[in-house]
Design a protein around this motif. Structure first.
Motif, PDB file in Angstrom:
ATOM      1  N   ALA A   1       0.842  -1.197   0.000  1.00 13.25           N
ATOM      2  CA  ALA A   1       0.000   0.000   0.000  1.00 13.25           C
ATOM      3  C   ALA A   1       0.869   1.236   0.000  1.00 13.25           C
ATOM      4  CB  ALA A   1      -0.899   0.002   1.223  1.00 13.25           C
ATOM      5  N   ILE A   2       0.591   2.133  -0.948  1.00 11.25           N
ATOM      6  CA  ILE A   2       1.362   3.357  -1.015  1.00 11.25           C
ATOM      7  C   ILE A   2       0.863   4.331   0.025  1.00 11.25           C
ATOM      8  CG2 ILE A   2       1.692   5.413  -2.444  1.00 11.25           C
ATOM      9  CD1 ILE A   2       2.047   3.598  -4.791  1.00 11.25           C
ATOM     10  N   ASN A   3      -0.442   4.373   0.151  1.00 14.21           N
ATOM     11  CA  ASN A   3      -1.043   5.347   1.040  1.00 14.21           C
ATOM     12  C   ASN A   3      -1.724   4.652   2.203  1.00 14.21           C
ATOM     13  OD1 ASN A   3      -1.332   8.075   1.383  1.00 14.21           O
ATOM     14  ND2 ASN A   3      -2.033   8.339  -0.741  1.00 14.21           N
ATOM     15  N   ALA A   4      -1.740   5.330   3.330  1.00 22.31           N
ATOM     16  CA  ALA A   4      -2.379   4.735   4.491  1.00 22.31           C
ATOM     17  C   ALA A   4      -3.892   4.711   4.299  1.00 22.31           C
ATOM     18  CB  ALA A   4      -2.034   5.545   5.738  1.00 22.31           C
ATOM     19  N   PRO A   5      -4.545   3.646   4.707  1.00 18.42           N
ATOM     20  CA  PRO A   5      -6.012   3.608   4.608  1.00 18.42           C
ATOM     21  C   PRO A   5      -6.627   4.672   5.509  1.00 18.42           C
ATOM     22  CG  PRO A   5      -5.195   1.743   5.879  1.00 18.42           C
ATOM     23  CD  PRO A   5      -3.991   2.430   5.295  1.00 18.42           C
TER      24      PRO A   5
END
Lengths: 298, 325
Positions: free
Chosen positions: A2-6
């Motif tokens: 995952a590149i971005n945090a959920p």
């Protein structure tokens, strides 16, 4: 990876998604809230099942007559709905005859949905000249009064249940095509169609996957509402002698046959009419409630 | 070669009530490899039409002329079939409203699988695992589960992420984004913009981003093209345009953006953009331009080169330069 945090929003949506009742359950819940529609559905199922299971359910064979049993009243012992002039049991003939009557109500609408739906989708999605040619041609058919057109086609083709089915199909193609056309036109404007195009989908794929799926509900609801009408048209043609030949039982033709008894046995005379009416009414009530239930959520 | 996409004198015409009108009136642009070009302009300036013209998507009766080159290939002479092979595969597009860009009756995963299946011959199971990987990449938590969600079951930010995943499905060289963050609230907007930068760094793709938001442009742009009434009025490196705008329209746009600590009334550009059906002679901005003179209304100004790779179409630039206050 995952590149971005959920985000919190994502997990919250996930939680509600899990608990949402299925679409079928939602439709059933909304449908069953209407008691009249529910009753109509029960009546309809009873009639359909009894007709389909006629050989096991009917007390007599459709053509078993006895001279001694002629012209029995409704409610006579052994003949709940009476007998006709040849002593044949009306209930048995209704149940056996229902198979043809129901078939001639359902099949034309089904065929017309496929043909009319296809024409309408092509006209609505492609627009322009395609639309003009298809829709104006259908308008010509549409401009005839439905019953007259059906009688005309049936008379030209000659009596027979298959010809009734053909003529009824022709009559029901234009209205269904119109519904499909306007629905397809609507869907064509949707951004997801453009999005599908930008992903490289061709017209065939878009029509097959996105357009058909999105207009299916509308066509389905309209078509089911037409089954009752079609049943009446088919029975009407049959009543006029354009359908089955004796002794085959069929509701419309039975009505014609029994009309000669109207001064002898008036109640027996109207029995096939009551079945046509009940079936048609139940179909309309069910389809009405269904259309409301389907619009619950898109 | 550093240019991925080269647009030359692009004109997109429509028929409105039997009259031919042009929404895009001779646009020339270059998109550099691995860089972001932001197209800035008001509503109705022809930004979205231009973006769709790149994919040769047009309403019936519209005509696109000029030249659009992807690498060495001319896109405008390609057959519809060839264009289908390019759309979604080498050039992908993202729309403003993710909810309407997703078919409400399909699960999100199915729609992405459909895109992959349109361009690659791969099995269902493999496509599914690719989709899950993509969704994870764009920051969607528990992607295997979210694949089975319908669009209405997702939040706005999640939907836009799913749409981005769909665009990335075939690893395109060029990503076209039509106001991708306009429908989102500001915090989600920042996350999505960051996501764009991250995927750009990873895939090395070029991005053309259309927006009317100067803040977004400042955040994202390597290059900026300012579009007005179907034409580019100023084009150059983002830094130059934002710090020293040359065209009076760009100056007006920047001044109409609120700045931190600013007091008093926000300035606005007076008037409305010209109607597509009634384009004036000469410079189309002349009617709203505080510095317009009579010559502006006669002949359309040509581009003046103004520093390195910075051009603007204004007569004033030949003598004096407009300066942002």
């Amino acid at each position: 990876m995952a590149i971005n945090a959920p985000t919190a929003g994502g997990t919250a949506a996930l939680a509600t998604a899990g608990r949402e009742p299925s679409r079928a359950a939602q439709i059933w819940k909304s449908f069953s809230r209407r008691k009249v529609a529910l009753a109509a559905l029960v009546v309809l199922l009873l009639i359909v099942l009894a007709c389909l299971l006629a050989p096991w359910v009917a007390p007599y064979g459709p053509n078993d007559g006895a001279v001694t049993d002629r012209l029995k009243e409704v409610g006579s012992a052994g003949h709940v709905l009476g007998t006709d002039e040849q002593g044949r049991d009306i209930l048995s003939r209704i149940l056996y005859g229902g198979r043809l009557s129901l078939l001639s109500g359902v099949l034309p609408v089904l065929l017309a949905s496929v043909i009319g739906g296809g024409l309408g989708v092509a006209a609505g999605y492609f627009g322009g000249w395609t639309n003009t040619i298809i829709m104006r041609a259908l308008d010509i058919v549409f401009s005839f009064p439905a019953i007259l057109l059906a009688i005309g086609i049936s008379a030209a083709l000659g009596p027979g249940i298959s010809n009734i089915i053909i003529s009824a199909t022709v009559v029901f193609i234009p209205p269904i095509a119109r519904i499909a056309e306007s629905a397809a036109k609507e869907v064509r404007k949707e951004e997801f169609i453009e999005a599908a195009k930008t992903s490289g989908a061709g017209a065939g794929l878009i029509v097959r996957s996105h357009v058909l799926r999105n207009i299916f509900g509308k066509i389905f609801v309209f078509s089911t509402s037409q089954i009752g009408v079609c049943l009446m048209v088919a029975s009407g043609l049959s009543f006029l002698g354009l359908g089955v030949s004796p002794p085959t039982p069929e509701w419309g033709f039975m009505l014609n046959n029994l009309k000669q008894l109207i001064f002898v046995n008036p109640v027996v005379t109207i029995v096939p009419g009551i079945f046509i009416f009940l079936t048609s009414l139940s179909l309309n009530l069910v389809s009405d409630a269904l259309s409301d239930a389907l619009e619950l959520k898109r | 070669m550093t240019e991925l996409l080269k647009i030359d004198n692009l004109v997109t015409e429509f028929s409105i009530q039997k009259k031919r009108v042009s929404a895009v009136r001779g646009v020339s642009l270059q998109v550099r490899k691995g860089k972001t070009l932001v197209i800035l302009g008001e509503s109705g300036s022809g930004k979205s039409v231009m973006l769709r013209s790149i994919l040769n998507l047009k309403p019936a009766g519209a005509r696109i002329s000029g030249s659009i080159k992807l690498g060495e290939e001319e896109l405008l002479t390609k057959s519809p079939k060839e264009m289908e092979g390019i759309r979604g595969n080498r050039i992908a597009m993202i729309f403003q409203d993710a909810l309407s860009a997703l078919d409400p009756l399909y699960r999100v995963g199915e729609q992405i699988v459909e895109t992959i299946a349109a361009h690659r011959k791969i099995g269902k199971a493999e496509a599914k695992s690719q989709v899950a990987e993509l969704l994870g990449k764009v920051g969607i938590p528990s992607p295997e589960e979210r694949m089975r969600a319908f669009p209405h079951e997702m939040s706005g930010g999640m939907r836009q992420r799913a749409v981005i995943a769909m665009a990335l499905a075939c690893k395109p060289d060029l990503l076209l984004a039509d106001e991708p963050t306009t429908a989102l609230d500001v915090t989600i907007q920042a996350q999505i913009l960051r996501l764009f930068k991250e995927i750009q760094a990873e895939y090395g793709m070029s991005i053309v981003l259309v927006t009317h938001d100067i803040g977004v442009a400042a955040e994202m742009a390597d290059d900026i093209a300012v579009m007005y009434a179907g034409k580019i009025v100023e084009y150059g490196r983002a830094r130059q345009i934002l710090s020293a705008p040359a065209h009076p329209y760009t100056v007006g746009l920047i001044e109409a953006t609120p700045k931190r600590g600013q007091k008093g009334k926000l300035s606005a550009i007076p008037g409305q953009p010209p109607l597509i059906t009634a384009m004036p002679e000469g410079c189309s901005f002349a009617d709203r331009c505080p510095m317009a003179r009579s010559s502006c209304r006669e002949v359309t100004p040509a581009f003046t080169h103004y520093g390195e790779a910075h051009i603007a179409a204004c007569y004033l630039l030949e003598e004096e330069q407009p300066v942002a206050q």
